[in-house]
Design a protein around this motif. Structure first.
Motif, PDB file in Angstrom:
ATOM      1  N   LYS A 110       0.852  -1.175   0.000  1.00 59.54           N
ATOM      2  CA  LYS A 110       0.000   0.000   0.000  1.00 59.54           C
ATOM      3  C   LYS A 110       0.898   1.239   0.000  1.00 59.54           C
ATOM      4  CE  LYS A 110      -4.246  -1.805   2.011  1.00 59.54           C
ATOM      5  NZ  LYS A 110      -5.295  -1.630   3.048  1.00 59.54           N
ATOM      6  N   ILE A 111       0.757   2.045  -1.055  1.00 61.62           N
ATOM      7  CA  ILE A 111       1.532   3.273  -1.202  1.00 61.62           C
ATOM      8  C   ILE A 111       0.639   4.431  -0.790  1.00 61.62           C
ATOM      9  CG2 ILE A 111       2.999   4.631  -2.731  1.00 61.62           C
ATOM     10  CD1 ILE A 111       3.730   1.654  -2.693  1.00 61.62           C
ATOM     11  N   LEU A 167       3.429   0.160   5.575  1.00 64.61           N
ATOM     12  CA  LEU A 167       2.991   1.005   4.477  1.00 64.61           C
ATOM     13  C   LEU A 167       4.194   1.717   3.856  1.00 64.61           C
ATOM     14  CD1 LEU A 167      -0.167   2.700   6.069  1.00 64.61           C
ATOM     15  CD2 LEU A 167      -0.039   0.572   4.754  1.00 64.61           C
ATOM     16  N   VAL A 168       4.112   1.972   2.568  1.00 62.75           N
ATOM     17  CA  VAL A 168       5.128   2.752   1.860  1.00 62.75           C
ATOM     18  C   VAL A 168       4.631   4.191   1.773  1.00 62.75           C
ATOM     19  CG1 VAL A 168       6.350   3.096  -0.316  1.00 62.75           C
ATOM     20  CG2 VAL A 168       5.940   0.769   0.549  1.00 62.75           C
ATOM     21  N   LEU A 169       5.436   5.127   2.258  1.00 63.53           N
ATOM     22  CA  LEU A 169       5.050   6.531   2.290  1.00 63.53           C
ATOM     23  C   LEU A 169       5.738   7.267   1.142  1.00 63.53           C
ATOM     24  CD1 LEU A 169       5.331   7.109   6.142  1.00 63.53           C
ATOM     25  CD2 LEU A 169       3.526   5.963   4.827  1.00 63.53           C
ATOM     26  N   PHE A 170       4.944   7.782   0.220  1.00 66.03           N
ATOM     27  CA  PHE A 170       5.460   8.552  -0.922  1.00 66.03           C
ATOM     28  C   PHE A 170       5.450  10.018  -0.519  1.00 66.03           C
ATOM     29  CE2 PHE A 170       5.161  10.910  -4.861  1.00 66.03           C
ATOM     30  CZ  PHE A 170       6.027  10.255  -5.712  1.00 66.03           C
ATOM     31  N   LEU A 171       6.631  10.637  -0.539  1.00 62.63           N
ATOM     32  CA  LEU A 171       6.828  11.961   0.047  1.00 62.63           C
ATOM     33  C   LEU A 171       6.803  13.046  -1.027  1.00 62.63           C
ATOM     34  CD1 LEU A 171       9.718  10.799   2.375  1.00 62.63           C
ATOM     35  CD2 LEU A 171       7.342  11.244   3.069  1.00 62.63           C
ATOM     36  N   CYS A 186      10.618   7.948  -1.160  1.00 61.84           N
ATOM     37  CA  CYS A 186       9.738   7.059  -0.400  1.00 61.84           C
ATOM     38  C   CYS A 186      10.428   6.645   0.898  1.00 61.84           C
ATOM     39  CB  CYS A 186       9.415   5.788  -1.189  1.00 61.84           C
ATOM     40  SG  CYS A 186       8.529   6.038  -2.734  1.00 61.84           S
ATOM     41  N   CYS A 187       9.614   6.225   1.863  1.00 64.14           N
ATOM     42  CA  CYS A 187      10.191   5.687   3.086  1.00 64.14           C
ATOM     43  C   CYS A 187       9.219   4.714   3.728  1.00 64.14           C
ATOM     44  CB  CYS A 187      10.554   6.806   4.071  1.00 64.14           C
ATOM     45  SG  CYS A 187       9.152   7.569   4.911  1.00 64.14           S
ATOM     46  N   THR A 188       9.749   3.947   4.660  1.00 63.63           N
ATOM     47  CA  THR A 188       8.929   3.165   5.584  1.00 63.63           C
ATOM     48  C   THR A 188       9.320   3.581   6.995  1.00 63.63           C
ATOM     49  OG1 THR A 188      10.563   1.365   5.503  1.00 63.63           O
ATOM     50  CG2 THR A 188       8.624   1.183   4.064  1.00 63.63           C
ATOM     51  N   VAL A 189       8.463   3.257   7.959  1.00 55.62           N
ATOM     52  CA  VAL A 189       8.730   3.593   9.357  1.00 55.62           C
ATOM     53  C   VAL A 189       8.628   2.325  10.194  1.00 55.62           C
ATOM     54  CG1 VAL A 189       7.993   5.997   9.175  1.00 55.62           C
ATOM     55  CG2 VAL A 189       6.302   4.229   9.720  1.00 55.62           C
ATOM     56  N   ARG A 226       9.750   5.677  14.170  1.00 57.17           N
ATOM     57  CA  ARG A 226      10.880   6.384  13.569  1.00 57.17           C
ATOM     58  C   ARG A 226      11.116   5.866  12.147  1.00 57.17           C
ATOM     59  NH1 ARG A 226       9.961   9.245  17.173  1.00 57.17           N
ATOM     60  NH2 ARG A 226      11.362  10.176  18.732  1.00 57.17           N
ATOM     61  N   LEU A 227      11.970   6.563  11.430  1.00 60.37           N
ATOM     62  CA  LEU A 227      12.325   6.189  10.062  1.00 60.37           C
ATOM     63  C   LEU A 227      12.949   4.806  10.029  1.00 60.37           C
ATOM     64  CD1 LEU A 227      12.721   7.047   7.048  1.00 60.37           C
ATOM     65  CD2 LEU A 227      14.953   7.951   7.757  1.00 60.37           C
TER      66      LEU A 227
END
Length: 281
Positions: free
Chosen positions: A203-204, A248-252, A260-263, A271-272
């Motif tokens: 899920k992006i 979840l994949v976070l599109f910045l 992109c990042c995950t936490v 945290r990152l």
């Protein structure tokens, strides 16, 4: 389904405004400022290709404002909305849908162009998607946000007949479009809408201004621009916990370095975890 990051250029905003009450000694570790206290930010959009649908999420700042207006934001970089869409293999006329997370100028300015016959949609074949609650908020703006809601970016969308509203009857709307859910959040501005895209078993989430950059992951790091910071704290806290638990994949949109990042959960809270390019999924 195929996803294409779209680079519409970079701009600068005051670091203190972007991090609110957090001291500069802390936020400059992730987002260094120049001699004017300005930090670099991207205006990264997203193109979603799914069958006959080609949806663009947000449109950047555009190019129709005055030189004086743009002088406040120090536009820079090689990014350009039209060129980036063409580099992905499409034309402006191929866009079938424009999904606007909210109507602040750096998110919707590229949706409208200034022509000899007046302001017109850049994407003549597209349906433009907002929601009724946010539209009212933007077209009857409060004094705090009035400078961010520019009528020439907004009203021509409705006048063109290309505007449609997503009906909001919950905070998370499922299956609004094929493979796309929508999360509504109210801390930054009323009824900001964030697409959640089912892609390659992940899920992006297009983060827009709920999470501008990886530097904003710690809970107190909330923008001074947010109209309801305590609501942002609650929305961000619950979302980041969900993002960590569900990977979840976070599109910045605004992070000038990280796409992109995950936490992950840590002893200090969420945290990152990792940063990466969307193409590496």
């Amino acid at each position: 389904m195929n996803l294409y990051p779209i680079d519409s250029g970079n701009f600068k905003l005051d670091g203190g405004a972007m991090f609110g009450v957090v001291p500069k000694t802390l936020w400059q570790r992730t987002n260094p400022a120049d001699e004017n206290n300005m930090c670099d930010w991207s205006m990264r959009c997203l193109l979603i290709e799914d069958g006959n649908r080609l949806m663009l999420v947000d449109t950047g700042i555009g190019d129709k404002q005055s030189e004086k207006f743009f002088s406040h934001y120090y536009l820079h970089g090689n990014g350009d909305l039209k060129t980036s869409i063409e580099n992905a293999g499409f034309s402006l006329d191929d866009i079938t849908d424009v999904f606007l997370t909210h109507l602040h100028f750096d998110h919707c300015g590229g949706a409208i162009k200034n022509t000899e016959s007046g302001f017109r949609p850049v994407f003549k074949n597209a349906t433009y998607w907002s929601n009724e609650r946010h539209w009212k908020w933007a077209t009857e703006p409060n004094a705090r946000e009035k400078a961010s809601f520019l009528s020439e970016n907004i009203l021509p969308i409705q006048e063109s007949g290309q505007l449609k509203f997503i009906e909001r009857n919950a905070d998370i709307m499922t299956n609004v479009f094929k493979g796309i859910d929508v999360l509504f959040v109210d801390g930054h501005t009323d009824s900001q809408q964030l697409p959640i895209i089912n892609y390659k078993g992940k899920k992006i989430v297009f983060m827009a201004d709920l999470l501008p950059s990886v530097g904003h992951i710690p809970l107190p790091y909330v923008m001074g621009y947010d109209t309801r910071p305590l609501i942002t704290l609650a929305e961000k806290g619950s979302f980041l916990q969900k993002a960590a638990d569900e990977e979840l994949v976070l599109f910045l949109e605004h992070d000038a370095v990280n796409q992109c990042c995950t936490v992950t959960n840590t002893e200090k809270g969420v945290r990152l975890d990792k940063t990466f390019q969307l193409k590496d999924l």
